[in-house]
Design an enzyme around this catalytic site. Sequence first.
Site, PDB file in Angstrom:
ATOM      1  N   HIS A 557       0.821  -1.215   0.000  1.00 59.17           N
ATOM      2  CA  HIS A 557       0.000   0.000   0.000  1.00 59.17           C
ATOM      3  C   HIS A 557       0.856   1.267   0.000  1.00 59.17           C
ATOM      4  O   HIS A 557       0.363   2.350  -0.313  1.00 59.17           O
ATOM      5  CB  HIS A 557      -1.000  -0.005   1.171  1.00 59.17           C
ATOM      6  CG  HIS A 557      -0.434   0.405   2.498  1.00 59.17           C
ATOM      7  ND1 HIS A 557      -0.136  -0.496   3.486  1.00 59.17           N
ATOM      8  CD2 HIS A 557      -0.136   1.622   3.004  1.00 59.17           C
ATOM      9  CE1 HIS A 557       0.322   0.144   4.545  1.00 59.17           C
ATOM     10  NE2 HIS A 557       0.320   1.439   4.283  1.00 59.17           N
ATOM     11  N   ASP A 610      -0.357  -7.569   1.372  1.00 59.47           N
ATOM     12  CA  ASP A 610       0.200  -6.213   1.450  1.00 59.47           C
ATOM     13  C   ASP A 610       1.716  -6.277   1.603  1.00 59.47           C
ATOM     14  O   ASP A 610       2.271  -6.064   2.685  1.00 59.47           O
ATOM     15  CB  ASP A 610      -0.437  -5.463   2.622  1.00 59.47           C
ATOM     16  CG  ASP A 610      -0.080  -3.993   2.649  1.00 59.47           C
ATOM     17  OD1 ASP A 610       0.457  -3.499   1.635  1.00 59.47           O
ATOM     18  OD2 ASP A 610      -0.341  -3.335   3.669  1.00 59.47           O
ATOM     19  N   GLY A 703       2.879   6.220   9.174  1.00 61.80           N
ATOM     20  CA  GLY A 703       4.292   6.459   8.945  1.00 61.80           C
ATOM     21  C   GLY A 703       5.165   5.262   9.244  1.00 61.80           C
ATOM     22  O   GLY A 703       6.330   5.221   8.857  1.00 61.80           O
ATOM     23  N   SER A 705       4.146   2.180   8.270  1.00 63.81           N
ATOM     24  CA  SER A 705       3.795   1.196   7.253  1.00 63.81           C
ATOM     25  C   SER A 705       5.023   0.722   6.489  1.00 63.81           C
ATOM     26  O   SER A 705       5.905   1.511   6.144  1.00 63.81           O
ATOM     27  CB  SER A 705       2.788   1.803   6.266  1.00 63.81           C
ATOM     28  OG  SER A 705       1.555   2.029   6.887  1.00 63.81           O
ATOM     29  N   GLY A 706       5.062  -0.572   6.197  1.00 61.52           N
ATOM     30  CA  GLY A 706       6.162  -1.150   5.444  1.00 61.52           C
ATOM     31  C   GLY A 706       7.355  -1.530   6.289  1.00 61.52           C
ATOM     32  O   GLY A 706       8.258  -2.220   5.820  1.00 61.52           O
TER      33      GLY A 706
END
Length: 755
Positions: A557, A610, A703, A705-706
């Site tokens: 995402h 994801d 912030g 994410s990933g």
Amino acid sequence: VTHERQHRGLTAASLTNTSYDMEPLKSGKKIPTEQFLPASDAKKLQKKRISFRAMVAIGLPTALAIIALVTGLLVWHFHYRYNGRVRKLFSGYLTISSQTFSDAYENSNTTEYKELASKVSKQLKSIYGQVRLLSKNHVGSNVQGFSEGSNNGIIAYYLSEFNVPESQVSAVDEAMASLDGVGNARKSRRGFGRRTDNSLIIDGMTSGAVDARLAGRNLKRSVKRSHHAHGNQTDIIRSPGFPDSAYLPNLYTEWQIRADPEHRMRLEFDVLDLEKDCRNDFIKVYDSLAPSEKQVIAEKCGYRLPGEKICGEKPPKTVYTIKSNQATVRFHSDLSYVSEGFSAEFEAFEPTNPCPGRFQCDNDLCVSPNLQCDGYNDCGDMSDERGCTCNETQIKCMNGFCKPSFWRCDGVNDCGDNTDEENCGNCKAQEFRCRNSRCIPAQKQCNGYNDCGDGSDESQCEKSIAVHCSALTYKCKNNQCISKLNPMCDGETDCADGSDEAECKCGTKPYKSSRIVGGKDSNDGEWPWQVSLHVKTQGHVCGASVISNRWLVTAAHCVQDNEKFNYSQPDQWEVYLGLLNQGETSKSTLKHVKCIISHPLYDHLSYDNDIALMELDSPVTLSQNIWPVCLPEATHDFPAGRSVWITGWGKLREEVDAIASVLQKAEVRIINNTVCSKLMDNGITPRMICAGVLSGGVDACQGDSGGPMTSTESNGRMFLAGVVSWGDGCGRRNRPGIYTRVTEYRSWIREMTGV
């Protein structure tokens, strides 16, 4: 730096002997910072005698002027007061790639500055003109300054004023946010690129509402001054009037200070004397030439202790009670000015009623009565959970505790006496439950034979055996399968060909260490696989993990396009490796992206699959600050109840916008997927893994994410168990964080990257 003052009563030394000097950076840009502006001395007024004839000559037009003024005020009062008009100021910056920066753009009196400022103002008007709500309420925009951007482009800082009906303030805020591309609770900030005339190309726009205290109509803004600070130079600035007169009321002053290329500034305040009320007197420092709240470095207001760094460990729920009215507390500290500080809180109480209106724990801690008998150990000594009467939503443990019903049969002994794991359709007493759900006699465990059929009865024994291959067994390179659970890189050779220990240059921390919401600062080099992904001109957006010297793992995402920005394009990204502090990117390794591979089955509605891969444009040199995390095999088991670590620069609290400056770390617990699915409204798929602290307060946030969720496995190596994906808010009770389960994608990662 801005300094605003609304009331009289401050002594002459509100700010004295403020100095700053320059120190070189290994690499970097000009870093603009706002500063104070001095005000001119007040002029003395003298009374003079005036003749009667002169008084008439002056009085008549004066009376007419007063009548006209009063009439105007009445019209203004009726139109604005009763129609509820509100003055809104927004500040931000535009990134212009079609112009080349030069020193002429530092001086507002040059022709070049004025011409470019005029174009920017027209461009802002054009941008607002595309949104009817903004165009009809837009009063005007002014350029505050220019600085050097990336690739020698220009950053234009601006202020835009709107006169908004009170009922439409929220709508205007949302309209401005849409231009800035602000995402939702777990997504990154979004920017946009556009060209609005033939001369300027705008690569990105960032804006936000100005601090309401600076937007007041009664403030008298003094003349703005700019200063260029040079290397190895120390300058001094003083607050207006110091030391001869007091700071004037209702005065808003600014300085703009620029640094030489490849330098940064150090700003020191020797004396601060501020009023107690932060609404009336405060100082703010911005990494910007306009007062943008998204670029606040620091704010000082009210009465404060010196800014001492507090980074020690806080004992959990520890209270020391002294049953007298005197106490002596001794602190022991070293001589360092930058190492760990200390902090303590104390509270006086009435001995006969130490916790008025609250529950008194056995350790004398006082907690809210609502926390009593809720299933969570809020006191720290379980005293708030003893002697409870369980309700219909709780499990009644045999030891007398009450636990939330969704913890039943989750594979974790939450009661402490295993009550919550009984009668779950599992194995009988004196039986061993295999990973494939079969039940075998307990004495057959570790007997050297594969009684379960999947090797799980021999998986945690001193000696591993060869078994038939299944989805639950580890396969060596020679296609032999072994019973041992998670044998990869555990420091022992279990495969006959040694393949389980062949690729283990990963997951180790060069340094030994003693927001993430509810987290704390990390140490330099503590998480060497952590990566900060920046969108050009927008700053940090997502996290990622190093898995080799060329490849990163992040969330799908993070790299999905929308109507405003092409996040799937490699040239939009900057990769910072070995970074600890977002304010010190020049100290880290900067790389660019060659290729982005998003999982082909990613679902943007459910966040299923994801996960994405990024290939760097050139190999990075691995070091003690940049090191790959270990990738788990598909058979690797991360059981419910296992403690894992999450890291990132995301928001420290759900309700604030600012991200963390220093890399945050927090410890959470893996939660059974069946339980998690109930908590998250059945939105969990087998390709997701849940983790959190169900009592709330610790979680990933926007912030993060990933970024990685890592588990410490055998031999101290850390494996990538999950990728930060989504959640319901941040740190809410009974709302864990959801992560992409990396074991489900091991084959895909190997196929795409060769890692």
